[in-house]
Design a protein around this motif. Structure first.
Motif, PDB file in Angstrom:
ATOM      1  N   THR A  67      39.352  27.589  41.946  1.00 30.19           N
ATOM      2  CA  THR A  67      38.620  26.643  41.072  1.00 30.19           C
ATOM      3  C   THR A  67      37.314  26.198  41.812  1.00 30.19           C
ATOM      4  N   ALA A  68      37.637  25.842  43.148  1.00 29.51           N
ATOM      5  CA  ALA A  68      36.570  25.214  43.878  1.00 29.51           C
ATOM      6  C   ALA A  68      35.389  26.126  43.933  1.00 29.51           C
ATOM      7  N   GLY A  69      35.703  27.552  44.189  1.00 28.86           N
ATOM      8  CA  GLY A  69      34.774  28.579  44.151  1.00 28.86           C
ATOM      9  C   GLY A  69      33.953  28.666  43.027  1.00 28.86           C
ATOM     10  N   LEU A  70      34.364  28.628  41.700  1.00 27.65           N
ATOM     11  CA  LEU A  70      34.034  28.467  40.310  1.00 27.65           C
ATOM     12  C   LEU A  70      33.078  27.336  40.495  1.00 27.65           C
ATOM     13  N   ILE A  71      33.582  26.376  40.915  1.00 27.87           N
ATOM     14  CA  ILE A  71      32.701  24.984  40.520  1.00 27.87           C
ATOM     15  C   ILE A  71      31.422  25.139  41.512  1.00 27.87           C
ATOM     16  N   THR A  72      31.437  25.680  42.731  1.00 25.50           N
ATOM     17  CA  THR A  72      30.396  25.907  43.723  1.00 25.50           C
ATOM     18  C   THR A  72      29.274  26.978  42.978  1.00 25.50           C
TER      19      THR A  72
ATOM     20  N   PHE B  87      41.137  34.713  35.886  1.00 23.62           N
ATOM     21  CA  PHE B  87      40.662  33.522  36.429  1.00 23.62           C
ATOM     22  C   PHE B  87      41.478  33.193  37.949  1.00 23.62           C
ATOM     23  N   LEU B  88      42.798  33.591  37.725  1.00 19.54           N
ATOM     24  CA  LEU B  88      43.341  33.365  38.951  1.00 19.54           C
ATOM     25  C   LEU B  88      43.090  34.148  40.277  1.00 19.54           C
ATOM     26  N   ARG B  89      42.157  34.950  40.065  1.00 18.00           N
ATOM     27  CA  ARG B  89      41.280  35.632  41.145  1.00 18.00           C
ATOM     28  C   ARG B  89      40.234  34.826  41.766  1.00 18.00           C
ATOM     29  N   PHE B  90      39.810  33.845  41.248  1.00 16.51           N
ATOM     30  CA  PHE B  90      38.751  32.990  41.697  1.00 16.51           C
ATOM     31  C   PHE B  90      39.333  31.646  41.997  1.00 16.51           C
TER      32      PHE B  90
ATOM     33  N   THR C 149      55.422  40.756  35.733  1.00 15.33           N
ATOM     34  CA  THR C 149      54.999  40.381  37.106  1.00 15.33           C
ATOM     35  C   THR C 149      53.794  40.109  37.357  1.00 15.33           C
ATOM     36  N   TYR C 150      53.471  38.844  38.087  1.00 15.08           N
ATOM     37  CA  TYR C 150      52.244  38.386  38.285  1.00 15.08           C
ATOM     38  C   TYR C 150      51.411  39.621  39.140  1.00 15.08           C
ATOM     39  N   PRO C 151      50.199  39.705  38.881  1.00 14.63           N
ATOM     40  CA  PRO C 151      49.332  40.674  39.471  1.00 14.63           C
ATOM     41  C   PRO C 151      49.538  40.351  41.167  1.00 14.63           C
ATOM     42  N   GLY C 152      49.602  41.527  41.883  1.00 20.82           N
ATOM     43  CA  GLY C 152      49.740  41.497  43.345  1.00 20.82           C
ATOM     44  C   GLY C 152      51.214  40.936  43.831  1.00 20.82           C
TER      45      GLY C 152
END
Length: 580
Positions: free
Chosen positions: A109-114, A104-107, A341-344
Motif C-alpha cells: 500500500t505504501a508503494g502505491l501511495i508513493t 492488489f496484494l502484489r503491491f 489457495t492464495y497466490p504463491g
C-alpha cells in the motif's frame, strides 16, 4: 518510460508551442555571439558608430523576443506538465481500483501511495523542465559547437576535443543514477509504510507507551533513506567538477591558440571573442547537466515503478464488469467442492468446501481464527477466484455473472468496519447513491442505529471522522450494516459484524433482519447467534468439519460440543458474578 509519457500525447500542441518558443529563445542566444563579433570587428575596431548602433539595436530587439518567448514558453510548459500529471495520476488511481485482490496484494500500500504522489511529481517536473531548460542545455551545447565552426574552424576544433570523453562520462553517470535513485524510491516506500502503520495504530501506540520505540523504528528506516540519498547525490556531484574541468581546459586552449592566430593575422579579435562566448555558453549548459542527470535518473526510476502498475493488466476487474444479461435472482447459494489457495502459497486455505443455502435462509459460519471463514465469503462476490470447484449464485455459476451484476445482488459487511470521511448520510448513500432519504432512514432503523443518529446534534448530517474515529465500535458496525441494507441485497454477508454489539441490541437487530428477504451468511463466534440460523457451517483449518442445524451439530460434532460447552460455562460464571 514510454507508457508513462504516452499520457502527454493529448497535450502535443501546448508541448509543440513550448518547444518552438524554447528553440526561438535558443536561436537568439546562438546568434548573439555572431553579432558581438560583428560589432567588435566592423564597429569598434573600425571605429564605425553606425555599425555599433545598428547591430546593437538588433541585439536589443532579439533580447526582447527571447524574453517574451521564455515567458510564454513557461505558460505552455506548465499547462502541459500539470495536465499530464493530472491524467497520469487519474490513470494510476483507476488502474488500482480495477485491480483484482490478487493483483492488489502484489503491491504494498505504501508503494502505491508513493507512486501516486512523489513519483508522479518527479515525472511532471521533468516534463516541465524538459520543455523549459533541460532540452535547451544539450541543444545549446550542440548549437554552440556548430556556430563555433561557422566562426572559425581551427579554434572550434579545441572545443570538440573533450566532447567524446564527456559523452561517455555522462552516459555512465546517467545509468548509475537510475539504479541509485530506484533504491532511494524503494527506501521512500518503506518510510511511507512505517508512517502509515504508525498513524493507523496511534491509539494502541499511546496505550502501550510505545512512542519512543516507534520513533526509533522510524529513525532507522529514515536513516537508510538518508544514506542512500546521500550516496546517490555524492555520485551525482562528481559530474559538475569533471564537466567544468574538461571545458576549462578546452577554453584555455582556445585562448592560447586564439592569441597565436590573432598574432599571425589568421584570426580576428571578434572571432576569438565569439568562440570564447560560445565556450562560456557551453560551460553554463554543461553545469546544468548534473541537475539534468539527477532529475532524469529520478524520473526514470519513478516512471518504471509507475509502469509496473499501468501494465499490470493480467487480472483487471474492469475487464469483467460488462453486463452479463443475467437478471437479479433469488439469493440461492451453492458451493461444490470448492478449494482456494492464495497466490504463491503452498497450502490451500480452503479445501473441498460444499454446502447449499436456499433463498431466504440464514447460514451461520463458525470456526477458529485462520480457519478460512472470511476467505470463503470473499469467493462469493469474486474478490478472489476459487482455485478449484464451482460456486453458484441464483442457480448460475459465478463466472458467468459480470462483476457488476453479481455484486449488485450482494450486501457485504466486512469484519473491520470501514467508514469514509463525510457525513453519516454520505456513508449510508455509499451503499446506493440513488437511495431516497426515507430508504436510508429505514435501513438505519433496521440496523438499530437510527436512535443513536437522532441523538447527534446534526443527526444524519453529522460528520464522520477518518475511519469513523469519532464513533464507537458498535456504532460503526451498525452503520456498516445499514449501508449494506440500503442496497436491498439478495445475499447479505455479515463477517463477524456484530461483535461490538450488546446482547439486547444484537437480538433487536436479528429480529429486524428476519423480515428481510435476503439470504444471509453470518460469521459468528457466538453459539447463541448460530442457534438462530437455519444451518451452521463449521470450519477447521479450511475444511468442513460440521454442517447442519444446532441440534444436528450437538449430536454429531465434538468440536461444536466443546464450543457450546465453553460458552455455556462462561455464561454460568458471568451469572454467578452477577448474583454474588
Amino acid at each position: 518510460m514510454k507508457t508513462v509519457f504516452s499520457y502527454a500525447k493529448p497535450y502535443k500542441w501546448p508541448i509543440f508551442i513550448a518547444l518552438f518558443l524554447m528553440l526561438t529563445e535558443l536561436s537568439v542566444e546562438l546568434i548573439q555571439p555572431l553579432l558581438i563579433a560583428k560589432i567588435i570587428d566592423e564597429g569598434i575596431l573600425a571605429e564605425d558608430v553606425t555599425v555599433i548602433w545598428t547591430w546593437g539595436s538588433v541585439m536589443m530587439g532579439l533580447a526582447f523576443v527571447a524574453f517574451f518567448s521564455g515567458v510564454i514558453n513557461s505558460y505552455f510548459a506548465a499547462h502541459a506538465a500539470q495536465s499530464f500529471a493530472f491524467d497520469l495520476r487519474q490513470a494510476l488511481f483507476r488502474q488500482v481500483q480495477a485491480f483484482s485482490m490478487a493483483t492488489f496484494l502484489r503491491f504494498p500500500t505504501a508503494g502505491l501511495i508513493t507512486r501516486l504522489t512523489s513519483d508522479v511529481t518527479m515525472v511532471q517536473n521533468v516534463l516541465f523542465m524538459g520543455l523549459r531548460i533541460m532540452m535547451r542545455a544539450p541543444l545549446l551545447v550542440l548549437g554552440s559547437l556548430v556556430m563555433a565552426f561557422v566562426v572559425n574552424v581551427k579554434l572550434a576544433f579545441y572545443l570538440v576535443i573533450g566532447a567524446p570523453i564527456l559523452l561517455i562520462f555522462l552516459f555512465i553517470m546517467a545509468r548509475k543514477g537510475v539504479g541509485y535513485f530506484s533504491n532511494v524510491q524503494r527506501r521512500l516506500d518503506r518510510v511511507n509504510r512505517v508512517i502509515q502503520e504508525n498513524l493507523q495504530a496511534v491509539r494502541l501506540i499511546k496505550a502501550y507507551l510505545r512512542g519512543m520505540y516507534e520513533a526509533s523504528r522510524f529513525s532507522r528506516v529514515a536513516d537508510k533513506l538518508r544514506h542512500d540519498t546521500v550516496k546517490a547525490m555524492r555520485m551525482m556531484e562528481l559530474i559538475l567538477p569533471v564537466l567544468l574541468f574538461v571545458m576549462n581546459v578546452s577554453l584555455m586552449a582556445v585562448l592560447w591558440f586564439g592569441a597565436v592566430e590573432i598574432g599571425n593575422g589568421e584570426a580576428q579579435v571578434g572571432e576569438l571573442v565569439a568562440i570564447v562566448n560560445y565556450a562560456m555558453r557551453m560551460t553554463g549548459a554543461f553545469s546544468m547537466f548534473a541537475f539534468i542527470i539527477v532529475a532524469f535518473s529520478r524520473a526514470k526510476a519513478s516512471a518504471e515503478r509507475m509502469e509496473e502498475v499501468l501494465v499490470a493488466n493480467d487480472d483487471l476487474e474492469l475487464n469483467r464488469s460488462e453486463s452479463s444479461g443475467l437478471s437479479q435472482l433469488e439469493g440461492e447459494l451453492r458451493f461444490e467442492h470448492v478449494s482456494f489457495t492464495y497466490p504463491g502459497k503452498p497450502e490451500p486455505i480452503l479445501d473441498d468446501i460444499s454446502f447449499h443455502v436456499a433463498p431466504g435462509e440464514k447460514l451461520a459460519i463458525m470456526g477458529a481464527t485462520g480457519s478460512g471463514k472470511s476467505t470463503l465469503l470473499n469467493l462469493i462476490p469474486r474478490i478472489f477466484e476459487a482455485t478449484e470447484g464451482k460456486i453458484f449464485v441464483g442457480g448460475t455459476e459465478v463466472n458467468e455473472w459480470s462483476l457488476k451484476d453479481l455484486r449488485d445482488t450482494i450486501g457485504l459487511v466486512p469484519q473491520q468496519s470501514i467508514l469514509f470521511t463525510g457525513s453519516i448520510l454520505d456513508n449510508l448513500s455509499w451503499g446506493d447513491t440513488e437511495a431516497a432519504p426515507d430508504e436510508l432512514e429505514e435501513a438505519a432503523k433496521k440496523a438499530q442505529i437510527h436512535e443513536s443518529i437522532d441523538l447527534f446534534p446534526q443527526k444524519y448530517g453529522t460528520r464522520v471522522g477518518q475511519k469513523g474515529v469519532n464513533l464507537s465500535g458498535g456504532q460503526k458496525q451498525r452503520l456498516s450494516i445499514a449501508r449494506a441494507l440500503v442496497r436491498k441485497p439478495s445475499i447479505l454477508i455479515l463477517d463477524d459484524s456484530t461483535s461490538a454489539l450488546d446482547v439486547k441490541t444484537e437480538m433487536a437487530l436479528w429480529e429486524a433482519l428476519e423480515k428481510e428477504a435476503a439470504t444471509m451468511l453470518v460469521v459468528t463466534q457466538k453459539v447463541q447467534t448460530a442457534k438462530g440460523a437455519d444451518r451452521i457451517l463449521l470450519l477447521d483449518e479450511g475444511k468442513v468439519v460440521g454442517y447442519g442445524t444446532h441440534a444436528d451439530l450437538m449430536r454429531q460434532s465434538q468440536l461444536y460440543q466443546k464450543i457450546a460447552q465453553s460458552q455455556a460455562e462462561e455464561e454460568v460464571i458471568v451469572d454467578g458474578e452477577e448474583h454474588s
